[in-house]
Design a protein around this motif. Sequence first.
Motif, PDB file in Angstrom:
ATOM      1  N   GLU A   2       0.823  -1.199   0.000  1.00  0.00           N
ATOM      2  CA  GLU A   2       0.000   0.000   0.000  1.00  0.00           C
ATOM      3  C   GLU A   2       0.860   1.252   0.000  1.00  0.00           C
ATOM      4  O   GLU A   2       1.922   1.290   0.627  1.00  0.00           O
ATOM      5  CB  GLU A   2      -0.906   0.014   1.234  1.00  0.00           C
ATOM      6  N   VAL A   4       1.407   4.546   1.504  1.00  0.00           N
ATOM      7  CA  VAL A   4       1.017   5.259   2.710  1.00  0.00           C
ATOM      8  C   VAL A   4       1.956   6.438   2.874  1.00  0.00           C
ATOM      9  O   VAL A   4       3.081   6.293   3.319  1.00  0.00           O
ATOM     10  CB  VAL A   4       1.075   4.344   3.951  1.00  0.00           C
ATOM     11  N   LEU A  82      -3.430   5.925   0.513  1.00  0.00           N
ATOM     12  CA  LEU A  82      -3.880   6.122   1.887  1.00  0.00           C
ATOM     13  C   LEU A  82      -2.951   7.061   2.636  1.00  0.00           C
ATOM     14  O   LEU A  82      -1.725   7.017   2.454  1.00  0.00           O
ATOM     15  CB  LEU A  82      -3.907   4.790   2.642  1.00  0.00           C
ATOM     16  N   GLU A  87      -7.200   3.801   8.868  1.00  0.00           N
ATOM     17  CA  GLU A  87      -7.327   2.492   9.507  1.00  0.00           C
ATOM     18  C   GLU A  87      -8.384   1.597   8.863  1.00  0.00           C
ATOM     19  O   GLU A  87      -8.322   0.368   9.001  1.00  0.00           O
ATOM     20  CB  GLU A  87      -7.670   2.673  10.990  1.00  0.00           C
ATOM     21  N   LYS A  90      -7.951  -0.122   2.574  1.00  0.00           N
ATOM     22  CA  LYS A  90      -6.669  -0.469   1.978  1.00  0.00           C
ATOM     23  C   LYS A  90      -6.737  -0.162   0.488  1.00  0.00           C
ATOM     24  O   LYS A  90      -7.829  -0.029  -0.093  1.00  0.00           O
ATOM     25  CB  LYS A  90      -6.341  -1.931   2.212  1.00  0.00           C
ATOM     26  N   ASP A  93      -9.594  -1.240  -2.349  1.00  0.00           N
ATOM     27  CA  ASP A  93     -10.971  -1.351  -1.854  1.00  0.00           C
ATOM     28  C   ASP A  93     -11.920  -0.568  -2.753  1.00  0.00           C
ATOM     29  O   ASP A  93     -11.597   0.513  -3.253  1.00  0.00           O
ATOM     30  CB  ASP A  93     -11.083  -0.790  -0.435  1.00  0.00           C
ATOM     31  N   GLU A 147     -11.293   9.662   5.526  1.00  0.00           N
ATOM     32  CA  GLU A 147     -11.803   8.291   5.584  1.00  0.00           C
ATOM     33  C   GLU A 147     -13.149   8.180   6.309  1.00  0.00           C
ATOM     34  O   GLU A 147     -13.927   7.266   6.046  1.00  0.00           O
ATOM     35  CB  GLU A 147     -10.788   7.352   6.228  1.00  0.00           C
TER      36      GLU A 147
END
Length: 362
Positions: A2, A4, A82, A87, A90, A93, A147
């Motif tokens: 991912e 991040v 992200l 949290e 991911k 998604d 989010e």
Amino acid sequence: MEMVSPEHEHPNKAFAWAATNSSGVLSPFKISRRKTGEKDVALRVLYCGICHSDLHKVKNEWGTTSYPIVPGYEVVGVVTELGSKVEKFKVGDKVGVGCMVGSCQSCDSCANNFENYCPELILTYGEKYHDRTTTYGGYSDFMVVDEHFIVRIPDNLPLDGAAPLFCAGITTYSPLRYFELDKPGMHVGVVGLGGVGHLGVKFAKAMGVKVTVISTSPNKEKEAIEHLHADSFIVIHDQDQMQAAMGTMDGIIDTVFAAHPLLPLIGLLKSNGKLVMVTAPEKNIQIPAFSLLMGRKMVAGSRIGGMKETQEMVDFAVKHNITADIEVIPVDYLNSAMERLAKSDVKYRFVIDTGNTLKSTS
């Protein structure tokens, strides 16, 4: 792996379609998105539904529009990046974004999962975000959203048909739940059989409610009964039909944007019945007080739903196989779709195939 990286600066320029004046004509436009913050999710937009509110906003019919404006708050897409403190999601998604992208997160409404009634609510387009940047909607190729205001879409829900759930769907699901019009055996009327109303019928039927569609168009009866499985159909101008239904309904969800009298609808309610307005007609409405006093009836309003409720709505839709009836269009058909929408010439929701058609057109 991912991505991040809260400090990552997006290639801030995004492709979009925007209206730049009150003619309402939309055209290719480049916008700037904010960088991905630590609690932000970046998503590639795949589909975006066209709501009747979009039409009002691009033409400034409510007198609140600031240009340029990029509409669209029935958004589905896939997560591409992200922030470091995200949290719930991911990369990869499937997610949805509805009518709001921010709120104060501290008032009573926010504390009770009704962010939609927060006095500092930030709508998905046409408003100022916390950092004072302008919010732009889903008629674009990607978005950056906190989010908290993103909803997970299960894999078995078709993305194109799911897009309208994030405005039209929650707009009807929420009042059915909140006003307790969701009990099997109840009788609920749905006024208007358009983009919002047809989903109201689907949700109410899935809850086990008896549903009557109330319309000005006799030619919609077959569609209502045979396709959407409504239990009955009333033409509001047919006095015999209206008289026969007087005092029979526990509640009514009114989805009609055009100005219309409410007194005939109030007459359809049982004692303690509830007429819930979920759209905003252009003209103010007057209601004789005695029509409410004689039967302890209620006229109420409902505006979309909170984030917890929206996720519940999506999960309910998956369980009961509910999606919108749609016409998928390329982005370069957008202005023609707006013209047709103004004439109610769609069954029942236009959805822009943003993922496949936006970049090439822009």
